[in-house]
Scaffold this motif. Sequence first.
Motif, PDB file in Angstrom:
ATOM      1  N   PHE A   1       0.830  -1.203   0.000  1.00  0.00           N
ATOM      2  CA  PHE A   1       0.000   0.000   0.000  1.00  0.00           C
ATOM      3  C   PHE A   1       0.869   1.259   0.000  1.00  0.00           C
ATOM      4  O   PHE A   1       0.681   2.171  -0.802  1.00  0.00           O
ATOM      5  N   LEU A   2       1.847   1.252   0.912  1.00  0.00           N
ATOM      6  CA  LEU A   2       2.737   2.414   1.026  1.00  0.00           C
ATOM      7  C   LEU A   2       3.517   2.619  -0.270  1.00  0.00           C
ATOM      8  O   LEU A   2       3.665   3.743  -0.765  1.00  0.00           O
ATOM      9  N   GLN A   3       3.971   1.514  -0.836  1.00  0.00           N
ATOM     10  CA  GLN A   3       4.731   1.587  -2.088  1.00  0.00           C
ATOM     11  C   GLN A   3       3.869   2.196  -3.206  1.00  0.00           C
ATOM     12  O   GLN A   3       4.336   3.047  -3.970  1.00  0.00           O
ATOM     13  N   ALA A   4       2.589   1.748  -3.255  1.00  0.00           N
ATOM     14  CA  ALA A   4       1.691   2.268  -4.292  1.00  0.00           C
ATOM     15  C   ALA A   4       1.417   3.754  -4.081  1.00  0.00           C
ATOM     16  O   ALA A   4       1.445   4.550  -5.034  1.00  0.00           O
ATOM     17  N   MET A   5       1.189   4.145  -2.824  1.00  0.00           N
ATOM     18  CA  MET A   5       0.898   5.558  -2.539  1.00  0.00           C
ATOM     19  C   MET A   5       2.092   6.455  -2.892  1.00  0.00           C
ATOM     20  O   MET A   5       1.938   7.516  -3.495  1.00  0.00           O
ATOM     21  N   VAL A   6       3.273   5.980  -2.498  1.00  0.00           N
ATOM     22  CA  VAL A   6       4.475   6.771  -2.800  1.00  0.00           C
ATOM     23  C   VAL A   6       4.670   6.879  -4.307  1.00  0.00           C
ATOM     24  O   VAL A   6       4.999   7.952  -4.841  1.00  0.00           O
ATOM     25  N   GLY A   7       4.426   5.769  -5.014  1.00  0.00           N
ATOM     26  CA  GLY A   7       4.549   5.785  -6.480  1.00  0.00           C
ATOM     27  C   GLY A   7       3.599   6.802  -7.102  1.00  0.00           C
ATOM     28  O   GLY A   7       3.980   7.559  -8.014  1.00  0.00           O
ATOM     29  N   ILE A   8       2.353   6.834  -6.582  1.00  0.00           N
ATOM     30  CA  ILE A   8       1.356   7.779  -7.118  1.00  0.00           C
ATOM     31  C   ILE A   8       1.796   9.219  -6.863  1.00  0.00           C
ATOM     32  O   ILE A   8       1.775  10.069  -7.760  1.00  0.00           O
ATOM     33  N   PHE A   9       2.216   9.496  -5.626  1.00  0.00           N
ATOM     34  CA  PHE A   9       2.599  10.875  -5.302  1.00  0.00           C
ATOM     35  C   PHE A   9       3.896  11.299  -6.011  1.00  0.00           C
ATOM     36  O   PHE A   9       4.080  12.473  -6.315  1.00  0.00           O
ATOM     37  N   LEU A  10       4.768  10.322  -6.262  1.00  0.00           N
ATOM     38  CA  LEU A  10       5.975  10.646  -7.041  1.00  0.00           C
ATOM     39  C   LEU A  10       5.590  11.009  -8.474  1.00  0.00           C
ATOM     40  O   LEU A  10       6.101  11.972  -9.047  1.00  0.00           O
ATOM     41  N   ALA A  11       4.661  10.225  -9.041  1.00  0.00           N
ATOM     42  CA  ALA A  11       4.238  10.504 -10.423  1.00  0.00           C
ATOM     43  C   ALA A  11       3.509  11.838 -10.507  1.00  0.00           C
ATOM     44  O   ALA A  11       3.694  12.607 -11.456  1.00  0.00           O
ATOM     45  N   LEU A  12       2.682  12.118  -9.477  1.00  0.00           N
ATOM     46  CA  LEU A  12       1.929  13.384  -9.483  1.00  0.00           C
ATOM     47  C   LEU A  12       2.850  14.602  -9.412  1.00  0.00           C
ATOM     48  O   LEU A  12       2.469  15.697  -9.813  1.00  0.00           O
ATOM     49  N   SER A  13       4.060  14.379  -8.906  1.00  0.00           N
ATOM     50  CA  SER A  13       4.965  15.516  -8.743  1.00  0.00           C
ATOM     51  C   SER A  13       5.378  16.120 -10.086  1.00  0.00           C
ATOM     52  O   SER A  13       5.877  17.245 -10.130  1.00  0.00           O
ATOM     53  N   LEU A  14       5.179  15.358 -11.161  1.00  0.00           N
ATOM     54  CA  LEU A  14       5.513  15.923 -12.474  1.00  0.00           C
ATOM     55  C   LEU A  14       4.535  17.027 -12.859  1.00  0.00           C
ATOM     56  O   LEU A  14       4.859  17.918 -13.652  1.00  0.00           O
ATOM     57  N   LEU A  15       3.325  16.955 -12.285  1.00  0.00           N
ATOM     58  CA  LEU A  15       2.287  17.938 -12.623  1.00  0.00           C
ATOM     59  C   LEU A  15       2.728  19.374 -12.278  1.00  0.00           C
ATOM     60  O   LEU A  15       2.720  20.244 -13.162  1.00  0.00           O
ATOM     61  N   PRO A  16       3.123  19.647 -11.016  1.00  0.00           N
ATOM     62  CA  PRO A  16       3.578  21.019 -10.730  1.00  0.00           C
ATOM     63  C   PRO A  16       4.820  21.416 -11.509  1.00  0.00           C
ATOM     64  O   PRO A  16       4.970  22.590 -11.892  1.00  0.00           O
ATOM     65  N   LEU A  17       5.698  20.434 -11.764  1.00  0.00           N
ATOM     66  CA  LEU A  17       6.914  20.773 -12.513  1.00  0.00           C
ATOM     67  C   LEU A  17       6.577  21.178 -13.941  1.00  0.00           C
ATOM     68  O   LEU A  17       7.071  22.190 -14.456  1.00  0.00           O
ATOM     69  N   ILE A  18       5.708  20.387 -14.572  1.00  0.00           N
ATOM     70  CA  ILE A  18       5.319  20.710 -15.952  1.00  0.00           C
ATOM     71  C   ILE A  18       4.566  22.042 -15.972  1.00  0.00           C
ATOM     72  O   ILE A  18       4.761  22.866 -16.869  1.00  0.00           O
ATOM     73  N   ALA A  19       3.706  22.255 -14.965  1.00  0.00           N
ATOM     74  CA  ALA A  19       2.963  23.521 -14.893  1.00  0.00           C
ATOM     75  C   ALA A  19       3.926  24.703 -14.794  1.00  0.00           C
ATOM     76  O   ALA A  19       3.773  25.704 -15.503  1.00  0.00           O
ATOM     77  N   ALA A  20       4.938  24.572 -13.927  1.00  0.00           N
ATOM     78  CA  ALA A  20       5.893  25.672 -13.739  1.00  0.00           C
ATOM     79  C   ALA A  20       6.698  25.916 -15.013  1.00  0.00           C
ATOM     80  O   ALA A  20       6.866  27.066 -15.448  1.00  0.00           O
ATOM     81  N   VAL A  21       7.188  24.829 -15.620  1.00  0.00           N
ATOM     82  CA  VAL A  21       8.015  24.984 -16.823  1.00  0.00           C
ATOM     83  C   VAL A  21       7.180  25.580 -17.962  1.00  0.00           C
ATOM     84  O   VAL A  21       7.632  26.493 -18.668  1.00  0.00           O
ATOM     85  N   ALA A  22       5.944  25.069 -18.116  1.00  0.00           N
ATOM     86  CA  ALA A  22       5.081  25.583 -19.191  1.00  0.00           C
ATOM     87  C   ALA A  22       4.762  27.062 -18.964  1.00  0.00           C
ATOM     88  O   ALA A  22       4.824  27.873 -19.900  1.00  0.00           O
ATOM     89  N   ASN A  23       4.456  27.404 -17.742  1.00  0.00           N
ATOM     90  CA  ASN A  23       4.094  28.785 -17.421  1.00  0.00           C
ATOM     91  C   ASN A  23       5.258  29.741 -17.692  1.00  0.00           C
ATOM     92  O   ASN A  23       5.097  30.786 -18.323  1.00  0.00           O
ATOM     93  N   LEU A  24       6.439  29.360 -17.210  1.00  0.00           N
ATOM     94  CA  LEU A  24       7.598  30.234 -17.385  1.00  0.00           C
ATOM     95  C   LEU A  24       8.041  30.290 -18.846  1.00  0.00           C
ATOM     96  O   LEU A  24       8.459  31.334 -19.343  1.00  0.00           O
ATOM     97  N   SER A  25       7.920  29.151 -19.556  1.00  0.00           N
ATOM     98  CA  SER A  25       8.287  29.147 -20.981  1.00  0.00           C
ATOM     99  C   SER A  25       7.333  30.023 -21.764  1.00  0.00           C
ATOM    100  O   SER A  25       7.752  30.781 -22.650  1.00  0.00           O
ATOM    101  N   ALA A  26       6.032  29.924 -21.441  1.00  0.00           N
ATOM    102  CA  ALA A  26       5.050  30.757 -22.152  1.00  0.00           C
ATOM    103  C   ALA A  26       5.270  32.235 -21.830  1.00  0.00           C
ATOM    104  O   ALA A  26       5.097  33.105 -22.690  1.00  0.00           O
ATOM    105  N   THR A  27       5.663  32.506 -20.599  1.00  0.00           N
ATOM    106  CA  THR A  27       5.961  33.899 -20.226  1.00  0.00           C
ATOM    107  C   THR A  27       7.149  34.417 -21.037  1.00  0.00           C
ATOM    108  O   THR A  27       7.158  35.569 -21.479  1.00  0.00           O
ATOM    109  N   ALA A  28       8.133  33.541 -21.229  1.00  0.00           N
ATOM    110  CA  ALA A  28       9.351  33.970 -21.931  1.00  0.00           C
ATOM    111  C   ALA A  28       9.176  33.984 -23.440  1.00  0.00           C
ATOM    112  O   ALA A  28       9.935  34.656 -24.141  1.00  0.00           O
ATOM    113  N   SER A  29       8.183  33.236 -23.956  1.00  0.00           N
ATOM    114  CA  SER A  29       8.042  33.141 -25.414  1.00  0.00           C
ATOM    115  C   SER A  29       7.703  34.520 -25.988  1.00  0.00           C
ATOM    116  O   SER A  29       6.904  35.266 -25.429  1.00  0.00           O
ATOM    117  N   GLY A  30       8.308  34.822 -27.100  1.00  0.00           N
ATOM    118  CA  GLY A  30       8.096  36.139 -27.706  1.00  0.00           C
ATOM    119  C   GLY A  30       9.050  37.177 -27.150  1.00  0.00           C
ATOM    120  O   GLY A  30       9.162  38.262 -27.705  1.00  0.00           O
TER     121      GLY A  30
END
Lengths: 88, 611
Positions: B302-331
């Motif tokens: 159970f713990l292994q599955a939960m940690v795996g899920i939360f590790l995978a979810l961590s890509l969401l804020p990273l992608i959001a931050a990178v996309a946001n800053l890249s879009a801000t810088a574009s142009g």
Amino acid sequence: MTVLPEVTQGGDEPASSRVILTLAGVAALAFMVMFSVLYPEQQFPGLGDILPLFSELGGSLIWFFILGVLLGVGMLFATLLGELVADD
Amino acid sequence: MNGIALTLLSFYGWLLLVRFLAIRGLGPFSSFTRDMSKFMLGKALGPANELFQNRPGSAGRTWLLHGVMWFIIASTLTFTTLWRTHEPDALASLGSIGYAPTDAHSIAAMHLASVFGALSMTLIGAGLLVQSRLSGSLASESNGALMAWAWSATTFVGLIIAHTSLIGEVAWFELPPVYYLVFSLIALPLFINHLLTVTEDEVPPVVPQWFLVLGIASLVWTGPAGLLLLQGENQLLAWWMLKVVFGCWLLATALGIAHHVVPAALGRPLWSRSLSTVALVGTFLTVTPLGASGGVAEAGEFLQAMVGIFLALSLLPLIAAVANLSATASGGWQELSSSHGASMTMVGVVLLIPVALTSLFASVSAFGGGNELSHIAGTLDMLAIWAALGLIALGGAHCLFPHASGRQLFSRSKSRWTFWLIIVGVSGFAVGQLIVDHVDATLAGEGVAEALEAAEVTAPDLAGSIALFAAVMFYGVVVGSILLMQNMIMGIFRGTPVGDELAMPAGPTPVRHTLTSGMTSIRRLLSAGVGVDTDIVVGDDDGGRLSLADLASQADEVTDDVEEEVDEEAVEIPDAHSLNRMRKPELVDLASSLGKESSGTKADIIARLVA
């Protein structure tokens, strides 16, 4: 007909000259890295082999790099000292 | 399991408390605690507080100078450690003066200097400057500067301890747990400084400020939590602490700085509010994949599955931050490329994705799994520190240091060299070291040595040569750090004053500049080289000329008109329903503009407005 002096010294500094310098630096570095591969029988001379003052440091090439760091840090102190005592 | 549940509860309870304090304060006790905190940050320190002036930017400047100094030390230690994997006896001659570290000593010193010396100090310095720029001024600059010396001294003592037999085997926390409590104690005044700065500001905190406040709150938490490690070996707690330090402290602070530096350097707001909110919330609610060398040998399904899920979810804020800053810088690539600090920050932000994605596989595998990627975990952590987070920290230092010192960095050429040396150095190191890791892991595989022996084949020392290549490439980071330090020191004394530099165009001022129809801005005109005395020819039918000074006076007139309109509108009080839908800062502004008391809760202010 224009007569040029035998030796001419140009004052320009074209941007491409830096590219050539960089390429030369990379080539020199690559040679040093590849030396032991190309000449497995010979050891690349270390700092201690070139300067007897550093003979106790051994033959490792790492000392060239550490010397670079020490010179860099020395340059920082010299800069700081120079700026502090500068009279301007 | 109960231990980790308690640890998680204490961590998230602490973060919620910090959020509550930052928004609401302590009610009637707010002014008392604020005064007490100010006293503790200032007068209570006695003569020590008088060592530093309470000038704007002095705290950030001290932290950044110390941070870059530690970048030189940490990168040198990393370089020698990398070299010694190829040539273990390279520094043997130093044994004659008593310096003969084992591999464990070198790694412990390298980890301490890079995480707590270089990265933490640079991020704290940049964070303090971001906070003071967004809030107007820090609560106490002199206390911030004093803490930089205390932190530096603690790191230096730690460097000595790292070369003794006191070190343990917990990845990235090799020193005795009590030692890390000292960092928390030093971080506490910094945290109070941040909190006071935020609460004293009438404007609600923005996303970068939240990143910084919650980030340093996470660091404060790690010290007391680390004391639990004194009870004995606790892999789960050590793993969680590693994730908090890498994710909630280093990553969060780096993202806070990036969310300020990129928009500020480009002169444009963040592209998306929701993406920045997702990045903020997600960074603290998920488990970061950075810090891949931490692992847990055995874990329940159970713990292994939960940690795996939360590790995978961590890509969401990273992608959001990178996309946001890249879009801000574009142009705005032209502005971005003209600022090496902003470019460095942007490269670091973009590198977060590949480093985090690769670390995700290693982290999932290390938590109760087979740990099949353990051979590259150490390299991935170093890439997280030197490539992604390090570039953001150094980019922040580049952009923010001039605001602290009042002068630009001395040389743009040195900035360019720093940028390229670090980028090329880190890239070369990554390629070389990953090859070495894979070759070593393959040769150490089960049955490989026997098979080679049976075939009477000697494996070439390819990994050794490439390890040397990786170390030499990493030397670029050492040189880049030295150049940055020199640029900063010379900038303090001889750099162009910040105000003058911004007022003057970079190149020669043209006599005449023609405008076509459409819209433009003063910033665009300045970046096009227009000066105060340039004649601006407007390309309409009537023609006509004006200068930037004329435009400025017109802009003042427009501003006055807008202010008058605002004043006229402010007289009209909305109905109670509309007032209820307004945010508290808006209500405070409205009450102030009407000359009414603006203190108390939202309901109190509405009651006064409608009365």
